[in-house]
Structures are given as structure tokens and as C-alpha cells.
Write a protein that holds these residues in place. Structure first.
Motif, PDB file in Angstrom:
ATOM      1  N   LEU A  51       0.833  -1.203   0.000  1.00 37.43           N
ATOM      2  CA  LEU A  51       0.000   0.000   0.000  1.00 37.43           C
ATOM      3  C   LEU A  51       0.868   1.254   0.000  1.00 37.43           C
ATOM      4  O   LEU A  51       1.636   1.489   0.937  1.00 37.43           O
ATOM      5  N   THR A  55      -1.980   6.602  -0.857  1.00 32.27           N
ATOM      6  CA  THR A  55      -3.265   6.102  -1.350  1.00 32.27           C
ATOM      7  C   THR A  55      -4.442   6.427  -0.431  1.00 32.27           C
ATOM      8  O   THR A  55      -5.496   6.869  -0.920  1.00 32.27           O
ATOM      9  N   PRO A  56      -4.355   6.221   0.900  1.00 32.66           N
ATOM     10  CA  PRO A  56      -5.515   6.558   1.730  1.00 32.66           C
ATOM     11  C   PRO A  56      -5.971   8.000   1.582  1.00 32.66           C
ATOM     12  O   PRO A  56      -7.172   8.277   1.527  1.00 32.66           O
ATOM     13  N   LEU A  59      -7.815   8.409  -1.723  1.00 33.88           N
ATOM     14  CA  LEU A  59      -9.177   7.875  -1.644  1.00 33.88           C
ATOM     15  C   LEU A  59     -10.068   8.797  -0.812  1.00 33.88           C
ATOM     16  O   LEU A  59     -11.232   9.048  -1.170  1.00 33.88           O
ATOM     17  N   TYR A 237      -2.433  -4.406  -9.805  1.00 31.37           N
ATOM     18  CA  TYR A 237      -2.338  -4.651  -8.363  1.00 31.37           C
ATOM     19  C   TYR A 237      -1.060  -5.363  -7.950  1.00 31.37           C
ATOM     20  O   TYR A 237      -0.836  -5.599  -6.767  1.00 31.37           O
ATOM     21  N   GLY A 242      -1.715  -0.952  -7.208  1.00 33.78           N
ATOM     22  CA  GLY A 242      -3.022  -0.319  -7.280  1.00 33.78           C
ATOM     23  C   GLY A 242      -4.034  -0.843  -6.283  1.00 33.78           C
ATOM     24  O   GLY A 242      -5.128  -0.287  -6.174  1.00 33.78           O
ATOM     25  N   GLY A 243      -3.690  -1.912  -5.546  1.00 34.86           N
ATOM     26  CA  GLY A 243      -4.593  -2.446  -4.532  1.00 34.86           C
ATOM     27  C   GLY A 243      -5.359  -3.660  -5.008  1.00 34.86           C
ATOM     28  O   GLY A 243      -5.488  -3.904  -6.212  1.00 34.86           O
ATOM     29  N   ALA A 246      -7.779  -4.097  -8.203  1.00 32.07           N
ATOM     30  CA  ALA A 246      -7.650  -2.843  -8.951  1.00 32.07           C
ATOM     31  C   ALA A 246      -7.954  -3.054 -10.430  1.00 32.07           C
ATOM     32  O   ALA A 246      -7.649  -4.111 -10.989  1.00 32.07           O
ATOM     33  N   ALA A 301      -6.810   4.894  -6.575  1.00 27.64           N
ATOM     34  CA  ALA A 301      -5.697   4.138  -6.005  1.00 27.64           C
ATOM     35  C   ALA A 301      -4.705   3.735  -7.094  1.00 27.64           C
ATOM     36  O   ALA A 301      -3.481   3.791  -6.898  1.00 27.64           O
TER      37      ALA A 301
END
Length: 426
Positions: A51, A55-56, A59, A237, A242-243, A246, A301
């Protein structure tokens, strides 16, 4: 080659990408503990990337500001997401031109769209070619399209470790072949396929090539424009961070875009989508390969991960990936071979992606023992422990420590306490 831990630390001290490690969560020595064995050694970046710390917030910005305050007016920005992120990947990761990459659907859906579009462009040809040892979804999508269209699939054999032989592929190409579907990097061993060489072979036979870049994008150069590549897809991802789940990307060479029509006619691929017209008329350029409303939160993300990789530079990422996997192979030879571990991946760095598979009869049990000792690889059939050091955040000492713990597991026979995979399944 000096295989001491001090030598590995010295490589970290001179690593031009070292600063990127702090931009990911769980990378500080005190961030993630793993019982009595110390810090977590995450070497599965080829399955799911870490991560990014940004990113958080990205978002939260979309949720709180763009959705929470901007509401429907934020679509002015969101509608451009797919191409905007696509252009970042094109320039910074894939070696493509602006307007050739689009982000939005899953890898399997993108593979289906481009495969059908490419097959439709060759109505007189009835054969699809793929690799017998390719990633399952690729083979499944090829088989499904062939079944729907009454076509024949030619599966080309490939060595599970050395990868695809170009002579074997050439023998499978003739004037019946419409599309060739291949992965740039073999998902088990990491063996590389030469995109330019395969493209030239297929072009001579009059076929298009559709590449799956999932196991290399963000760690291995694709150089799509220089290679003359036709079509490609890939997930975001893994090395692109990208998570989980993703959205994927697709690439269509500019000269092909207006010749191809993909099979899923959604309103985001329509020429004037907000005119709400009575009939589908595909947009110009790469936009015609879009389908429906993109996953806006997930795309935010992906954009963070894509920009990090582009900032690092694909050539620097590839060079470090080769060095990390080269160290891993050297340590496996020095410390694990006496315990029956052999290297399955190509030893020539120019023929290897950024992951390495090690073979042992008890690979499943070894994988579980390593996880319990704070080393995270993954298992691949039939008997391989696969390590994917990610150049953006994996250190050389991480590789050294992981192999040291692997050596200890083997020396102590710690893996023998774990059930076999068969026992686990049944």
C-alpha cells in the motif's frame, strides 16, 4: 560475488530507488513485526503490491471532497480518469504513446474485448494461438472465444522453467492464425518472451499479437512502441501497487484503433455518450474500448501507484529487479542447494522478469513454514516456491534475510511438521 549481509546492505546504501521504500506502508523495521523472527519480509509483490502511503489520502479526497462536496459535478474530472491514468502508464511504464492506453475493466474482460476485436478483424482465419503453460485466465478466455466462434485453439508447448521457444511458436503460425495470445513474463518461472521478436513472427504470418503484461508491468520494460506491439492488457495490483482487485489497463496501437470494434457496446465507448442516441457508434481512438462507468474509487488508487512507478522510471526499476533476483539466485545456490533446492527461473537476467521460482519436493510445506517465520513468498504448482521482490520497496538485505530464514527452515527440518498440500485440500 560477495554474498555477505554487509555486501547486501552496501547495495542498499547506493540504491538510487532507496527513497521510494519509505513511501509504502509496512516498510520501516518497526512497522510490522512477525513474532520471534523479527520484521516481516514481504517478497510477494508479484501477487499483490504494498500500500502506498499516499493512497488513503487520495481515496479520502475522492470520497470527502469530490463525491461528498462535488457530487455529480465531479464527473467532469472522473470521466477523464481512464485516459489520464492510461497516459501515465503509457509514458512511464509501457513505452507507449499518449492515447494508446485505457484503464477501467478487469484483465480478463480487457483480454476478451481485445481478443474478439482482433479476431473479427481477420474474418477469414479460424485459429487462435496461445501457450499451453500460460496463466489460466488467458487460456480460458481464448478457449471461450474459440468455442463461441467455432474457431480452433492451438496451444503451443513451453518449458515450465525456460519458457516459450520462438522456433516452436513459429511452427504454429500459418495463414489460418488470426490472433496470438501470450504473456511477456511466465507466471511460474519469470521467463521473458521477446515482444519485438514475436510481433515480427506473427506479422509475417498476417496475425495480430495480444500480450498479457500482468506479471511484468511496473518491473519489466515492455517498450510497446519500439517493439511494434499490436495489443496488450495487464493488471495494476502487482508491481503497480493499485490495490486488491484494482482495474486493469489495455493498450491498442494507434494505427489499429479505428479498425477494431470491441464486442461489449457500452455507453462509455459511444462517440457522444451524453447524447443518449438510439444506436451505438463507437468513439474514435482508444475510448472505443471503454464499456461502462469506471470504478472511480479504485481508479484513484491505481493513479497513485502508476505515478510512483513512472516517477521511479521503468529502466531503473528493471535494473534493480534484475539485481534483486540475481542476488536471490546466488544465495539459493550457495545456501539452499545442499538441501535439495534448485533454481527454476532463467539465470540470464535478460531472460528473467522480477520474480524467481525455487524447486523442492516439499515446496508447499516450505512455503507455509516461511510464512510462519515472517517471510512471504507464494506457492505455485507443482513444486515451486516463488519470490517476487518489488524494486520500489524491497531492499537487498530483505532478500538476504529471507534466504537466511529459508536456510534455517531447511537445516532444522521445520517444514516437515506441516501437512502436505493434498492433506490440506482433503
Amino acid at each position: 560475488m560477495n554474498l555477505s549481509r554487509a555486501a547486501a546492505a552496501a547495495l542498499d546504501d547506493t540504491d538510487p530507488l532507496a527513497g521510494f521504500r519509505a513511501r509504502f506502508t509496512g516498510t520501516e523495521d518497526g512497522d510490522t513485526e512477525s513474532g520471534t523472527y523479527g520484521r516481516l519480509l514481504y517478497l510477494d509483490g508479484n501477487s499483490l503490491g504494498r500500500l502506498p502511503r499516499e493512497t488513503p489520502a487520495a481515496l479520502a479526497r475522492v470520497v470527502e471532497q469530490e463525491w461528498g462536496r462535488g457530487l455529480v459535478g465531479s464527473w467532469r474530472d472522473w470521466v477523464e480518469q481512464s485516459r489520464r491514468i492510461g497516459d501515465v502508464l503509457a509514458a512511464g511504464v509501457l513505452g507507449a504513446r499518449p492515447g494508446e492506453v485505457l484503464v477501467g475493466d478487469s484483465t480478463s474482460v480487457d483480454l476478451y474485448k481485445l481478443l474478439v476485436a482482433a479476431a473479427d478483424a481477420h474474418p477469414g482465419r479460424d485459429v487462435l494461438v496461445c501457450c499451453a503453460d500460460d496463466f489460466p485466465t488467458d487460456r480460458y478466455v481464448v478457449a471461450g472465444v474459440a468455442a463461441q466462434r467455432g474457431m480452433t485453439v492451438r496451444e503451443v508447448d513451453a518449458d515450465i522453467d525456460a519458457g516459450l521457444d520462438l522456433g516452436t511458436l513459429a511452427a504454429a503460425l500459418d495463414d489460418r492464425v488470426a490472433v496470438v495470445v501470450l504473456s511477456q513474463v511466465a507466471y511460474r518461472s519469470g521467463a521473458l518472451v521477446d515482444i519485438a521478436a514475436v510481433t515480427a513472427l506473427a506479422r509475417e504470418a498476417g496475425a495480430l499479437v495480444l500480450w498479457d503484461l500482468s506479471h511484468g508491468a511496473g518491473a519489466v520494460p515492455a517498450d510497446l512502441t519500439a517493439a511494434g506491439a499490436d495489443l496488450a492488457v495487464g493488471c495494476t495490483y502487482k508491481y503497480l501497487n493499485g490495490g486488491p482487485g484494482a482495474p486493469a489497463f489495455l493498450y491498442v496501437r494507434r494505427e489499429l484503433q479505428d479498425q477494431l470494434r470491441q464486442p461489449i457496446w457500452g455507453w462509455f465507448g459511444q462517440r457522444d455518450q451524453f447524447a443518449m442516441g438510439p444506436a451505438y457508434d463507437p468513439a474514435d481512438g482508444v475510448d472505443r474500448f471503454a464499456v461502462g462507468t469506471p470504478p472511480v474509487l479504485a481508479m484513484a488508487a491505481v493513479e497513485v501507484g502508476a505515478r510512483l512507478s513512472a516517477e521511479a522510471g521503468i529502466d531503473r526499476l528493471a535494473a534493480k529487479g534484475q539485481a534483486l533476483t540475481g542476488l536471490l539466485i546466488a544465495l539459493a545456490d550457495a545456501d539452499l542447494a545442499e538441501h535439495g533446492v534448485t533454481v527454476a527461473s532463467p539465470r540470464d537476467a535478460t531472460r528473467r522478469g522480477s520474480h524467481v521460482s525455487l524447486v523442492h519436493p516439499a515446496a508447499w510445506q516450505l512455503t507455509q513454514a516461511l510464512v510462519d517465520r515472517g517471510v512471504v513468498p507464494d506457492f505455485r504448482t507443482p513444486n515451486r516456491v516463488r519470490f517476487g521482490p518489488a524494486p520500489l520497496y524491497t531492499r537487498f538485505v530483505d532478500v538476504w534475510d529471507a534466504m537466511d530464514r529459508f536456510r534455517a527452515v531447511l537445516a532444522e527440518g521445520a517444514h516437515e511438521a506441516y501437512p502436505t498440500e493434498r492433506a490440506r485440500v482433503t
